[in-house]
Design an enzyme around this catalytic site. Structure first.
Site, PDB file in Angstrom:
ATOM      1  N   PHE A  39       0.856  -1.195   0.000  1.00 35.34           N
ATOM      2  CA  PHE A  39       0.000   0.000   0.000  1.00 35.34           C
ATOM      3  C   PHE A  39       0.896   1.252   0.000  1.00 35.34           C
ATOM      4  O   PHE A  39       1.865   1.316   0.765  1.00 35.34           O
ATOM      5  CB  PHE A  39      -0.912  -0.013   1.229  1.00 35.34           C
ATOM      6  CG  PHE A  39      -1.986   1.015   1.157  1.00 35.34           C
ATOM      7  CD1 PHE A  39      -3.111   0.822   0.377  1.00 35.34           C
ATOM      8  CD2 PHE A  39      -1.866   2.206   1.854  1.00 35.34           C
ATOM      9  CE1 PHE A  39      -4.104   1.781   0.293  1.00 35.34           C
ATOM     10  CE2 PHE A  39      -2.852   3.178   1.775  1.00 35.34           C
ATOM     11  CZ  PHE A  39      -3.973   2.971   0.992  1.00 35.34           C
ATOM     12  N   ASP A  47       1.795  -4.711   8.701  1.00 38.28           N
ATOM     13  CA  ASP A  47       0.609  -3.859   8.551  1.00 38.28           C
ATOM     14  C   ASP A  47      -0.604  -4.792   8.492  1.00 38.28           C
ATOM     15  O   ASP A  47      -0.704  -5.642   7.597  1.00 38.28           O
ATOM     16  CB  ASP A  47       0.737  -3.029   7.263  1.00 38.28           C
ATOM     17  CG  ASP A  47      -0.457  -2.102   7.044  1.00 38.28           C
ATOM     18  OD1 ASP A  47      -1.552  -2.370   7.592  1.00 38.28           O
ATOM     19  OD2 ASP A  47      -0.301  -1.116   6.302  1.00 38.28           O
ATOM     20  N   TYR A  53     -10.975   1.544  10.872  1.00 38.23           N
ATOM     21  CA  TYR A  53     -12.223   1.830  10.140  1.00 38.23           C
ATOM     22  C   TYR A  53     -12.614   0.749   9.135  1.00 38.23           C
ATOM     23  O   TYR A  53     -13.619   0.887   8.451  1.00 38.23           O
ATOM     24  CB  TYR A  53     -12.162   3.201   9.443  1.00 38.23           C
ATOM     25  CG  TYR A  53     -10.946   3.457   8.570  1.00 38.23           C
ATOM     26  CD1 TYR A  53     -10.824   2.881   7.318  1.00 38.23           C
ATOM     27  CD2 TYR A  53      -9.925   4.296   9.012  1.00 38.23           C
ATOM     28  CE1 TYR A  53      -9.727   3.132   6.526  1.00 38.23           C
ATOM     29  CE2 TYR A  53      -8.813   4.562   8.229  1.00 38.23           C
ATOM     30  CZ  TYR A  53      -8.724   3.972   6.977  1.00 38.23           C
ATOM     31  OH  TYR A  53      -7.620   4.219   6.200  1.00 38.23           O
ATOM     32  N   LYS A  54     -11.811  -0.304   9.032  1.00 38.70           N
ATOM     33  CA  LYS A  54     -12.159  -1.355   8.072  1.00 38.70           C
ATOM     34  C   LYS A  54     -12.979  -2.426   8.805  1.00 38.70           C
ATOM     35  O   LYS A  54     -14.113  -2.193   9.165  1.00 38.70           O
ATOM     36  CB  LYS A  54     -10.904  -1.913   7.426  1.00 38.70           C
ATOM     37  CG  LYS A  54     -10.108  -0.859   6.638  1.00 38.70           C
ATOM     38  CD  LYS A  54      -8.872  -1.463   6.034  1.00 38.70           C
ATOM     39  CE  LYS A  54      -7.941  -0.433   5.425  1.00 38.70           C
ATOM     40  NZ  LYS A  54      -8.475   0.203   4.226  1.00 38.70           N
ATOM     41  N   ARG A 110     -13.031  -5.351  -6.547  1.00 40.12           N
ATOM     42  CA  ARG A 110     -12.675  -5.903  -5.231  1.00 40.12           C
ATOM     43  C   ARG A 110     -13.932  -5.994  -4.367  1.00 40.12           C
ATOM     44  O   ARG A 110     -14.682  -5.027  -4.257  1.00 40.12           O
ATOM     45  CB  ARG A 110     -11.646  -4.965  -4.606  1.00 40.12           C
ATOM     46  CG  ARG A 110     -10.973  -5.475  -3.375  1.00 40.12           C
ATOM     47  CD  ARG A 110      -9.896  -4.509  -2.907  1.00 40.12           C
ATOM     48  NE  ARG A 110     -10.478  -3.328  -2.278  1.00 40.12           N
ATOM     49  CZ  ARG A 110      -9.857  -2.565  -1.388  1.00 40.12           C
ATOM     50  NH1 ARG A 110      -8.618  -2.850  -1.029  1.00 40.12           N
ATOM     51  NH2 ARG A 110     -10.430  -1.515  -0.866  1.00 40.12           N
TER      52      ARG A 110
HETATM   53  C1  PLP Z   1      -2.519  -1.723   3.840  1.00 38.51           C
HETATM   54  C2  PLP Z   1      -2.958  -0.359   4.248  1.00 38.51           C
HETATM   55  N1  PLP Z   1      -2.205   0.374   5.089  1.00 38.51           N
HETATM   56  C3  PLP Z   1      -2.594   1.614   5.485  1.00 38.51           C
HETATM   57  C4  PLP Z   1      -3.785   2.155   5.027  1.00 38.51           C
HETATM   58  C5  PLP Z   1      -4.291   3.517   5.352  1.00 38.51           C
HETATM   59  O1  PLP Z   1      -3.729   4.201   6.330  1.00 38.51           O
HETATM   60  P1  PLP Z   1      -4.422   5.508   6.918  1.00 38.51           P
HETATM   61  O2  PLP Z   1      -5.566   5.085   7.747  1.00 38.51           O
HETATM   62  O3  PLP Z   1      -3.310   6.145   7.646  1.00 38.51           O
HETATM   63  O4  PLP Z   1      -4.919   6.343   5.791  1.00 38.51           O
HETATM   64  C6  PLP Z   1      -4.576   1.431   4.164  1.00 38.51           C
HETATM   65  C7  PLP Z   1      -5.842   2.027   3.681  1.00 38.51           C
HETATM   66  O5  PLP Z   1      -6.590   1.516   2.951  1.00 38.51           O
HETATM   67  C8  PLP Z   1      -4.169   0.147   3.770  1.00 38.51           C
HETATM   68  O6  PLP Z   1      -4.914  -0.560   2.916  1.00 38.51           O
END
Ligand code: PLP
Length: 430
Positions: free
Chosen positions: A127, A197, A222-223, A389
């Protein structure tokens, strides 16, 4: 599967009653909980109370009386249970991006080998925020970011020059999942630290951070954790590193006052709080944290029904059912599954590549107009196909969702409804 079979699977699903805890709009098939989790009904009442009563009437007294000051640690405990970590090693607050900066910076100070190790290894398709932050941390610590292609490429890149391997456990595009323990062992065998992550893993797959021996992790609120748009994220540090960080007086770089040993002493010099406390920075967003608390509490309701193991079994069954339904009902339209069929190697999503000549963005826009919400992700590299997706959140998705979404997709492809010009218009957020 057919419509009756989907209904029968839902009828037999012990977790199905959890769906009623979410405020899902009628006539919507929501398959984007991997981007933004659905709204728990309890969150509405909780926020009403937090805003009207705690803030409106309690005012500043609520930091103590309503427990706002303890809220971050309480949520950390709940998230810890989902990711195989102890409460005292989890910090909740800030974004995933900010937390990644903190843990990568901490990891960079712990690198063994006194300067010989100068590489952060990651995946080219990781990402973007992870790569941008790794680059930034690398610059600040005299390291170099090295990008490898796929799992084999990453494993082959691990050597005596590697300081840190920073990996996203479940790939956001394809849903491919690393074997955390094996990969961590390989990273350690090379003498490096493993930073994970968990954005697409926490709340979607069982995790055992401490048992798997990972070094650091970050994840998203938030996911799958249903914390609401922009919810606070979390970070985790293995106790062996926390002990060393304390012993050697190391700092994470965002040394804000809420990470101080005595914030209300208002000392002019920074003295880090004990343990994980030093990973906090500024005042946490109480409203968002209250929403995240409710999002994570839904998992408590799943505990008597089998908890994360039961949720995972349902997630696997949902994705399998969806893939089978798409491959049957959309046969001949050239969609290609890019998500591993082996459930051990995937998260909780199914991604399909669209064939040349079919505009994946427009297909998804047409699906969304018909109430089936997934998302579009552009192919990773030039020439790679774009993806449709679909994320499955076992707390609220049903087998009927899988069946109906596959039917809508088949219809959009067969009628070429996606060709209507209105589906080509792109908004700021895709
Ligand atoms: C793998 C991954 N890391 C980090 C993030 C996002 O980070 P942030 O909440 O800081 O925008 C996402 C967002 O979709 C993600 O898919």
């Amino acid at each position: 599967m057919n419509a009756d079979a989907a209904r029968a699977l839902d009828a037999a699903d012990r977790l199905a009653p959890l769906r009623a805890r979410f405020a899902l709009p009628p006539d919507t098939v929501y398959l984007d909980g991997n981007s933004l989790g659905a709204l728990p009904k309890a969150t509405v009442e909780r926020l009403r109370t937090t805003v009207a009563h705690e803030w409106g009437e309690g005012l500043i007294r609520s930091w103590n009386r309503a427990g706002w000051i303890e809220l971050a640690a309480a949520v950390a405990g709940r998230i810890g249970r989902l990711v195989g970590a102890r409460a005292e090693h989890v910090s909740v607050g800030d974004s995933t991006s900010v937390n990644l900066f903190k843990v990568l910076s901490a990891a960079a100070q712990l690198v063994p080998g006194g300067g010989a190790r100068h590489r952060i290894v990651s995946e080219r398709d990781n990402f973007p925020t992870d790569l941008y932050l790794a680059e930034s941390v690398a610059e600040r610590h005299g390291l170099e970011l090295v990008l490898a292609d796929g799992e084999d490429g990453v494993l082959a890149a691990l050597d005596e020059r590697t300081a840190i391997a920073m990996l996203t456990h479940v790939d956001y595009r394809t849903g491919r999942r690393w074997r955390m323990r094996e990969a961590t062992d390989a990273i350690h065998a090379a003498g490096a630290l493993a930073v994970w992550d968990l954005a697409h893993s926490a709340g979607a797959v069982p995790l055992a951070l401490e048992d798997d021996g990972a070094d650091f992790a970050v994840g998203c609120g938030y996911k799958y954790l249903n914390g609401g748009p922009g919810a606070p994220a979390f970070l985790w540090v293995h106790p062996r590193h926390l002990e060393r960080i304390e012993r050697e007086g190391l700092r994470q770089p965002l040394s804000g006052w809420l990470g101080h040993a005595a914030p209300f002493a208002f000392e002019s010099a920074y003295r880090p709080a004990a343990g994980i406390g030093r990973f906090a920075c500024g005042t946490w967003p109480v409203l968002s944290l209250a929403a995240l608390d409710e999002g994570v509490r839904v998992f408590d309701a799943a505990e008597p029904l089998g908890g994360m193991a039961a949720l995972r079994a349902k997630s696997v069954a949902l994705v399998d059912a969806f893939v089978a339904a798409v491959e049957t009902r959309c046969a001949g339209h050239g969609l290609a599954l890019v998500t591993p069929r082996d459930a051990e190697r995937r998260g909780s999503q199914a991604s399909f590549a669209c064939p040349g000549g079919v505009d994946a963005f427009a297909v998804m826009a047409a699906l969304i107009e018909r109430g089936t919400i997934g998302d579009f992700r552009a192919g990773g590299r030039p020439g790679e196909p774009d993806l449709l997706r679909f994320g499955f959140a076992p707390l609220y998705n049903a087998f009927d969702d899988a069946w109906r979404a596959a039917g809508t997709l088949a219809d959009v492809l067969a009628t070429e409804a996606w060709r209507a010009p209105r589906f080509a218009a792109r908004s700021a957020v895709t």
